[in-house]
Write an enzyme that holds these catalytic residues in place. Structure first.
Site, PDB file in Angstrom:
ATOM      1  NE  ARG A 226      -3.735   2.972  -0.635  1.00 38.30           N
ATOM      2  CZ  ARG A 226      -4.624   2.454  -0.274  1.00 38.30           C
ATOM      3  NH1 ARG A 226      -5.480   1.863  -1.185  1.00 38.30           N
ATOM      4  NH2 ARG A 226      -4.881   2.150   1.122  1.00 38.30           N
ATOM      5  CD  GLU A 255      -7.464   7.550  -4.617  1.00 34.03           C
ATOM      6  OE1 GLU A 255      -8.392   7.350  -3.651  1.00 34.03           O
ATOM      7  OE2 GLU A 255      -7.060   6.587  -5.284  1.00 34.03           O
ATOM      8  CG  HIS A 274      -9.976   4.380  -3.358  1.00 33.36           C
ATOM      9  ND1 HIS A 274      -8.727   4.766  -2.872  1.00 33.36           N
ATOM     10  CD2 HIS A 274     -10.013   2.939  -2.743  1.00 33.36           C
ATOM     11  CE1 HIS A 274      -8.165   4.139  -1.916  1.00 33.36           C
ATOM     12  NE2 HIS A 274      -8.843   2.939  -2.013  1.00 33.36           N
TER      13      HIS A 274
HETATM   14  P1  NDP Z   1      -1.758  -8.364   1.441  1.00 34.52           P
HETATM   15  O1  NDP Z   1      -0.756  -7.775   2.298  1.00 34.52           O
HETATM   16  O2  NDP Z   1      -2.599  -9.379   1.721  1.00 34.52           O
HETATM   17  O3  NDP Z   1      -1.026  -8.646   0.009  1.00 34.52           O
HETATM   18  C1  NDP Z   1       0.070  -8.064  -0.488  1.00 34.52           C
HETATM   19  C2  NDP Z   1       0.515  -9.036  -1.667  1.00 34.52           C
HETATM   20  O4  NDP Z   1       1.593  -8.108  -2.355  1.00 34.52           O
HETATM   21  C3  NDP Z   1       1.246 -10.126  -0.977  1.00 34.52           C
HETATM   22  O5  NDP Z   1       0.971 -11.357  -1.691  1.00 34.52           O
HETATM   23  C4  NDP Z   1       2.848  -9.760  -1.139  1.00 34.52           C
HETATM   24  O6  NDP Z   1       3.472 -11.093  -1.376  1.00 34.52           O
HETATM   25  C5  NDP Z   1       2.765  -8.947  -2.438  1.00 34.52           C
HETATM   26  N1  NDP Z   1       3.786  -8.225  -2.488  1.00 34.52           N
HETATM   27  C6  NDP Z   1       4.474  -7.218  -1.455  1.00 34.52           C
HETATM   28  N2  NDP Z   1       5.420  -6.499  -2.198  1.00 34.52           N
HETATM   29  C7  NDP Z   1       5.550  -6.757  -3.315  1.00 34.52           C
HETATM   30  C8  NDP Z   1       6.526  -6.681  -4.394  1.00 34.52           C
HETATM   31  N3  NDP Z   1       7.584  -5.534  -4.340  1.00 34.52           N
HETATM   32  N4  NDP Z   1       6.451  -7.160  -5.565  1.00 34.52           N
HETATM   33  C9  NDP Z   1       5.399  -8.239  -5.779  1.00 34.52           C
HETATM   34  N5  NDP Z   1       4.478  -8.699  -5.009  1.00 34.52           N
HETATM   35  C10 NDP Z   1       4.712  -7.882  -3.632  1.00 34.52           C
HETATM   36  O7  NDP Z   1      -2.592  -7.121   1.109  1.00 34.52           O
HETATM   37  P2  NDP Z   1      -4.022  -6.812   0.550  1.00 34.52           P
HETATM   38  O8  NDP Z   1      -4.310  -7.841  -0.399  1.00 34.52           O
HETATM   39  O9  NDP Z   1      -5.145  -6.847   1.493  1.00 34.52           O
HETATM   40  O10 NDP Z   1      -3.938  -5.172  -0.080  1.00 34.52           O
HETATM   41  C11 NDP Z   1      -3.163  -4.885  -1.073  1.00 34.52           C
HETATM   42  C12 NDP Z   1      -3.157  -3.500  -1.149  1.00 34.52           C
HETATM   43  O11 NDP Z   1      -4.471  -3.174  -2.052  1.00 34.52           O
HETATM   44  C13 NDP Z   1      -3.431  -2.744   0.158  1.00 34.52           C
HETATM   45  O12 NDP Z   1      -1.979  -2.373   0.564  1.00 34.52           O
HETATM   46  C14 NDP Z   1      -4.017  -1.316  -0.377  1.00 34.52           C
HETATM   47  O13 NDP Z   1      -3.115  -0.533  -0.661  1.00 34.52           O
HETATM   48  C15 NDP Z   1      -4.736  -1.929  -1.401  1.00 34.52           C
HETATM   49  N6  NDP Z   1      -6.543  -1.992  -1.228  1.00 34.52           N
HETATM   50  C16 NDP Z   1      -7.319  -1.197  -1.881  1.00 34.52           C
HETATM   51  C17 NDP Z   1      -8.492  -1.310  -1.762  1.00 34.52           C
HETATM   52  C18 NDP Z   1      -9.627  -0.450  -2.724  1.00 34.52           C
HETATM   53  O14 NDP Z   1     -10.777  -0.284  -2.219  1.00 34.52           O
HETATM   54  N7  NDP Z   1      -9.291  -0.419  -3.909  1.00 34.52           N
HETATM   55  C19 NDP Z   1      -8.999  -2.208  -0.665  1.00 34.52           C
HETATM   56  C20 NDP Z   1      -8.157  -2.934   0.000  1.00 34.52           C
HETATM   57  C21 NDP Z   1      -6.673  -2.825  -0.390  1.00 34.52           C
HETATM   58  P3  NDP Z   1       5.080 -11.133  -0.976  1.00 34.52           P
HETATM   59  O15 NDP Z   1       5.247 -10.968   0.338  1.00 34.52           O
HETATM   60  O16 NDP Z   1       5.373 -12.838  -1.287  1.00 34.52           O
HETATM   61  O17 NDP Z   1       5.677 -10.288  -1.887  1.00 34.52           O
END
Ligand code: NDP
Length: 308
Positions: A226, A255, A274
């Site tokens: 994001r 965007e 995006h």
């Molecule tokens: P997930 O929930 O599967 O993964 C998120 C990861 O981030 C987890 O491993 C979590 O691990 C980690 N995390 C959360 N907070 C923190 C933090 N403060 N510091 C470090 N690590 C953190 O989400 P997705 O992988 O499915 O998607 C991630 C994001 O990508 C979405 O929220 C969306 O905004 C974006 N996205 C973009 C797309 C695009 O078209 N470009 C498509 C799909 C998604 P832990 O809990 O251990 O910290």
């Protein structure tokens, strides 16, 4: 719980063709119906939508047709007792391939050759410039669906993959997992840093001038998560100052990216609009997820990807 009507709100057309998406439910026991604004909802209605609307809080269950649900007021859903689910878990391959695409392009200069191709120019880069990604370090920040999809593919290319997340659970292909507190240590030696965390208060502005100074000056930033996770002014400053070498960006603070953004003009910045998850079968992946959850909902089982 019961579902009498399964609504598809027309804002899904931001990411998928709405008619094809509605048709993807034809074999399911509850046919889907397309709706626009101004509809009233009740507890036996389920809604699949891209954008939030206040009236969805009257429905029985709401599904967000994207992984990032940061536009939704999760507290309001919890207060109303309406489950909200998102579309996480299906973007490992699509976004993983995009991230690999950026990395291979930066390494082998495809984007540069294409720029020169536009002028029919047989361009000879400096000998030192191209490199192979094999053996280079990638730091993946966030190791969920996206992060794992990127890490697995980078590992298959022979890259040295490390990552950052809050829990210390190990991840296939990732040799070391750092705590977010040690972000600077995690990114310091990486040739590529890929951002794959959700946009939350903790991750907003996670990457700014201090992080770019800490990164190698031949490092590339990749943001497929994001826009607001990166301070865009600081990124432009870092690119201008040579604190980092370039960036592959799929997401932006605003965007579409405004026409006057300086990001458009850097040779070593590759911009995709995006489109991380955009492929010709994205609507089917989302429909599968919704159908799986609808079955669970009807059976009174817990929902997959429940975020509120
Ligand atoms: P997930 O929930 O599967 O993964 C998120 C990861 O981030 C987890 O491993 C979590 O691990 C980690 N995390 C959360 N907070 C923190 C933090 N403060 N510091 C470090 N690590 C953190 O989400 P997705 O992988 O499915 O998607 C991630 C994001 O990508 C979405 O929220 C969306 O905004 C974006 N996205 C973009 C797309 C695009 O078209 N470009 C498509 C799909 C998604 P832990 O809990 O251990 O910290």
């Amino acid at each position: 719980a019961d579902i009498e009507r399964l609504y598809v709100h027309e804002t899904v057309e931001n990411v998928i063709p709405k008619t094809a998406f509605v048709e993807a439910f034809d074999d399911f026991e509850i046919p889907a119906e397309l709706v626009g604004d101004g509809e009233q909802y009740g507890r036996t209605d389920a809604v699949v939508t891209y954008r939030p609307r206040p009236e969805f809080l009257d429905a029985g269950w709401v599904h967000c047709a994207r992984a990032g649900y940061d536009e939704f007021d999760t507290d309001a859903y919890e207060a109303a007792g309406v489950p909200l689910t998102n579309s996480s878990g299906i973007h490992d391959e699509t976004v993983g391939e995009l991230a690999v695409n950026y990395m291979l392009s930066f390494a082998r200069l495809l984007h540069v050759y294409r720029d020169h191709q536009n002028d029919a120019d047989w361009y000879e880069p400096d000998y030192e410039r191209p490199f192979t990604v094999g053996g280079e370090r990638l730091c993946v920040v966030g190791l969920g669906t996206l992060g794992r999809g990127i890490a697995e593919r980078a590992d298959a290319l022979g890259m040295d993959v490390v990552g950052v997340r809050r829990s210390d659970e190990s991840v296939p292909g990732v040799s070391r997992v750092y705590d977010p507190e040690d972000l600077h240590e995690a990114i310091a030696d990486a040739r590529f840093v890929a951002i794959a965390v959700p946009h939350t208060p903790a991750t907003e502005g996670m990457f700014g001038a201090p992080e770019f100074r800490r990164m190698r000056d031949d490092a590339y930033l990749i943001n497929v998560a994001r826009g607001p996770i990166v301070d865009e002014d600081d990124l432009v400053g870092a690119l201008d100052a040579g604190d980092i070498a370039g960036a592959g960006l799929d997401v932006f603070e605003t965007e579409p990216l405004p026409e006057d953004s300086p990001l458009w003009d850097f040779e070593e910045v590759v911009i995709s609009p995006h489109k991380g998850s955009a492929t010709n079968r994205y609507h089917l992946d989302i429909a599968d997820l919704v159908i799986e959850n609808a079955r669970r909902y009807l059976a009174g089982e817990s929902l997959r990807n429940r975020v509120a």
